[in-house]
Design an enzyme around this catalytic site. Structure first.
Site, PDB file in Angstrom:
ATOM      1  N   SER A 129       0.835  -1.209   0.000  1.00 26.81           N
ATOM      2  CA  SER A 129       0.000   0.000   0.000  1.00 26.81           C
ATOM      3  C   SER A 129       0.862   1.248   0.000  1.00 26.81           C
ATOM      4  O   SER A 129       1.924   1.290   0.599  1.00 26.81           O
ATOM      5  CB  SER A 129      -0.903   0.040   1.231  1.00 26.81           C
ATOM      6  OG  SER A 129      -1.612   1.275   1.249  1.00 26.81           O
ATOM      7  N   LYS A 183      -3.988  -6.821   3.898  1.00 25.70           N
ATOM      8  CA  LYS A 183      -4.087  -5.717   2.922  1.00 25.70           C
ATOM      9  C   LYS A 183      -5.544  -5.470   2.544  1.00 25.70           C
ATOM     10  O   LYS A 183      -5.971  -4.323   2.387  1.00 25.70           O
ATOM     11  CB  LYS A 183      -3.242  -6.039   1.680  1.00 25.70           C
ATOM     12  CG  LYS A 183      -3.392  -5.039   0.532  1.00 25.70           C
ATOM     13  CD  LYS A 183      -2.972  -3.630   0.935  1.00 25.70           C
ATOM     14  CE  LYS A 183      -2.818  -2.632  -0.186  1.00 25.70           C
ATOM     15  NZ  LYS A 183      -3.695  -2.635  -1.304  1.00 25.70           N
ATOM     16  N   HIS A 186      -7.075  -3.632   5.357  1.00 25.84           N
ATOM     17  CA  HIS A 186      -6.527  -2.263   5.258  1.00 25.84           C
ATOM     18  C   HIS A 186      -7.368  -1.452   4.270  1.00 25.84           C
ATOM     19  O   HIS A 186      -7.773  -0.319   4.548  1.00 25.84           O
ATOM     20  CB  HIS A 186      -5.065  -2.329   4.807  1.00 25.84           C
ATOM     21  CG  HIS A 186      -4.496  -1.042   4.294  1.00 25.84           C
ATOM     22  ND1 HIS A 186      -4.838  -0.508   3.062  1.00 25.84           N
ATOM     23  CD2 HIS A 186      -3.621  -0.159   4.834  1.00 25.84           C
ATOM     24  CE1 HIS A 186      -4.202   0.636   2.893  1.00 25.84           C
ATOM     25  NE2 HIS A 186      -3.455   0.862   3.941  1.00 25.84           N
ATOM     26  N   ASN A 187      -7.642  -2.034   3.122  1.00 24.99           N
ATOM     27  CA  ASN A 187      -8.428  -1.308   2.117  1.00 24.99           C
ATOM     28  C   ASN A 187      -9.859  -1.091   2.571  1.00 24.99           C
ATOM     29  O   ASN A 187     -10.459  -0.056   2.265  1.00 24.99           O
ATOM     30  CB  ASN A 187      -8.401  -2.054   0.777  1.00 24.99           C
ATOM     31  CG  ASN A 187      -7.063  -1.917   0.076  1.00 24.99           C
ATOM     32  OD1 ASN A 187      -6.047  -1.652   0.711  1.00 24.99           O
ATOM     33  ND2 ASN A 187      -7.050  -2.091  -1.228  1.00 24.99           N
ATOM     34  N   GLU A 190      -9.736   1.773   4.764  1.00 27.64           N
ATOM     35  CA  GLU A 190      -9.515   2.939   3.875  1.00 27.64           C
ATOM     36  C   GLU A 190     -10.845   3.419   3.272  1.00 27.64           C
ATOM     37  O   GLU A 190     -11.129   4.618   3.262  1.00 27.64           O
ATOM     38  CB  GLU A 190      -8.538   2.488   2.781  1.00 27.64           C
ATOM     39  CG  GLU A 190      -8.189   3.488   1.717  1.00 27.64           C
ATOM     40  CD  GLU A 190      -7.279   2.820   0.656  1.00 27.64           C
ATOM     41  OE1 GLU A 190      -6.247   2.227   1.012  1.00 27.64           O
ATOM     42  OE2 GLU A 190      -7.636   2.888  -0.535  1.00 27.64           O
TER      43      GLU A 190
END
Ligand code: 2AM
Length: 470
Positions: A129, A183, A186-187, A190
């Protein structure tokens, strides 16, 4: 030409920038791209004087690498990765290391890990990222899969990663698809934070009538306090940016339909599969879906009236409340993501260290923020922490700011302005802190129509009632 330290396949912007980043850290790099023109253009425009060697077929690419070979795949997630591996695996030897740095779905990573394993290839699924700039100057790297692969290639990945709290923002997080799963979440976080910031902007614009410049100043001010983060910072920059053609803030000239590549959706799908409460992330995904119904929204605006905007709004009071609301929405997005990782780790055997996950996110990645340092500390102090809001300083933040979140939501609903992420953040927090929810009625309803039975508060066992008997 001596053998290269590492190879990068896929020369879209992330692949190009990671190749340049690796070279800048002292590694020689061979690059390859399916379409030769892209390789040529990269070689001509960006590699002069650098130890970056273009190749135009996979055999030459593989032959140019120091053994055990280290290869970073930066191709489009999905079929492209499978097509590439189909061609690449027969050219490699046991002990070579293959890293997928794309946004692969975690189930695909597990399948590919098994496929690589049968050839003796050491495979890593690594979520990267940081966007274009991160790839070039230092991204956050979330690696998972084969630990032996990380022992070989980890030092290189750590060398290119951003420097955050406690060192490089790159770590081996766990076996199997741990890296790509982290990940993905994480997104998801986000998505929720971006949507919460968009909701704050909408309230500034439509309730307070603020200009782009005025809103930019508020975000810039927030960026000096506990909300300090990359996403708040870029939001201030975006709102300040003026469109040359129209002379208006560029953001106002941008169509209001948001695209998505799927990681937020996958994160929510997995949350539902796991039974983990991540409604704000799902609300952010649905908000993008609603935004894409541009034509329908235009028609509905004329058919479905909303309230008139209130005239008596105290600007500084609402801005105060809005900062509280945004802060809690962000904290609760992290809380949900961490809870999802905790539940996924148990179910999928990742053995995640949530403190280390938060530490890896402290720099380089899109959700980097000052909040991540106390988040890392909270999970360090209590690795099994069930919900972030229970730990300090987050419990105090809740106490100090929940009234502001409530006032903001009341204002938003009165004005007819959608605030799906802020609203679901409050709902999930209020539900979590409520010892007795109305699920007793749900149990009764299920028993009424389906004889599903219920449990009682005063004694053990399952009970069924003939609800319509006299
Ligand atoms: P291309 O330049 O040949 O399209 C992002 O799209 C990157 O993935 C690009 O480098 C692209 O290569 C690569 N890519 C897409 N599909 C691919 C495939 N089937 N095989 C190899 N690389 C592919």
């Amino acid at each position: 030409m001596s053998a290269s330290d590492i190879g990068v396949i896929g020369l879209a912007v992330m692949g190009q920038n990671l190749a340049l980043n690796l070279e800048s850290r002292g590694y020689s790099v061979t690059v390859y791209n399916r379409t030769a023109e892209r390789t040529e253009a990269f070689a001509e425009s960006r590699t002069a004087g650098k130890r970056i060697h273009p190749t135009y077929d996979l055999e030459s690419f593989v032959a140019s690498l120091e053994t055990p070979r280290k290869i970073l795949m930066m191709v489009k997630a999905g079929e492209a990765t499978d097509a590439l591996m189909e061609q690449l695996l027969p050219l490699l030897d046991a002990g070579d290391v293959l890293v997928d740095g794309g946004n692969a779905h975690y189930a695909d990573t597990e399948r590919r890990l098994a496929q690589a394993h049968t050839c003796g290839i050491l495979y890593l699924g690594a979520g990267i990222s940081g966007g274009e700039a991160g790839a070039l100057h230092g991204p956050a790297i979330m690696a998972g899969g084969c630990r032996e692969a990380y022992i070989v290639v980890g030092p290189m990945l750590e060398a290119v990663a951003a420097q955050g709290v406690g060192g490089a923002c790159c770590a081996f997080l766990g076996p199997a698809s741990a890296g790509h799963y982290v990940k993905m979440v994480h997104n998801g976080i986000e998505y929720a934070i971006m949507q919460a910031l968009a909701e704050a902007y909408d309230l500034m614009r439509r309730v307070l009538g603020m200009s782009g410049q005025g809103a930019a100043e508020v975000f810039a001010e927030w960026n000096r306090g506990p909300l300090a983060s990359y996403l708040v910072e870029i939001t201030a920059s975006i709102l300040r940016y003026s469109d040359e053609e129209s002379g208006r803030p560029l953001v106002e000239m941008i169509l209001d339909t948001a695209a998505q590549k799927g990681t937020g959706k996958w994160s929510s799908q997995s949350a539902l599969d796991l039974g983990t409460p991540a409604p704000s992330i799902a609300a952010a995904v649905f908000a993008r879906i609603v935004s894409s119904l541009k034509g329908e929204r235009g028609e509905a605006e004329a058919l479905l009236p909303g309230p008139e905007p209130a005239a008596d709004v105290d600007r500084s009071e609402l801005l105060d409340a809005l900062r509280s609301a945004t802060l809690l929405a962000v904290v609760i997005a992290y809380a949900q993501g961490m809870r999802q990782l905790r539940d996924a780790s148990k179910e999928r055997g990742y053995g995640l260290d949530l403190s280390e996950v938060a530490r890896v996110w402290t720099a380089g990645c899109i959700i980097r923020s000052q909040l991540l340092t106390p988040i890392a500390e909270a999970f360090k102090a209590e690795p099994e922490l069930p919900y972030l809001l229970l730990a300090e300083p987050f419990r105090t933040m809740w106490i100090d700011h929940h009234q502001g979140l409530r006032r903001t939501l009341a204002r938003a609903h009165e004005a007819g302005i959608p605030v799906p992420v802020m609203s679901s953040s409050l709902n999930v927090a209020d539900a979590y802190r409520t010892a007795r929810l109305p699920a007793n009625l749900l149990q009764a309803q299920r028993d009424f129509f389906g004889a599903h039975t219920y449990r009682r508060v005063d004694r053990a066992g399952s009970f069924h009632t003939e609800w319509e008997s006299p």
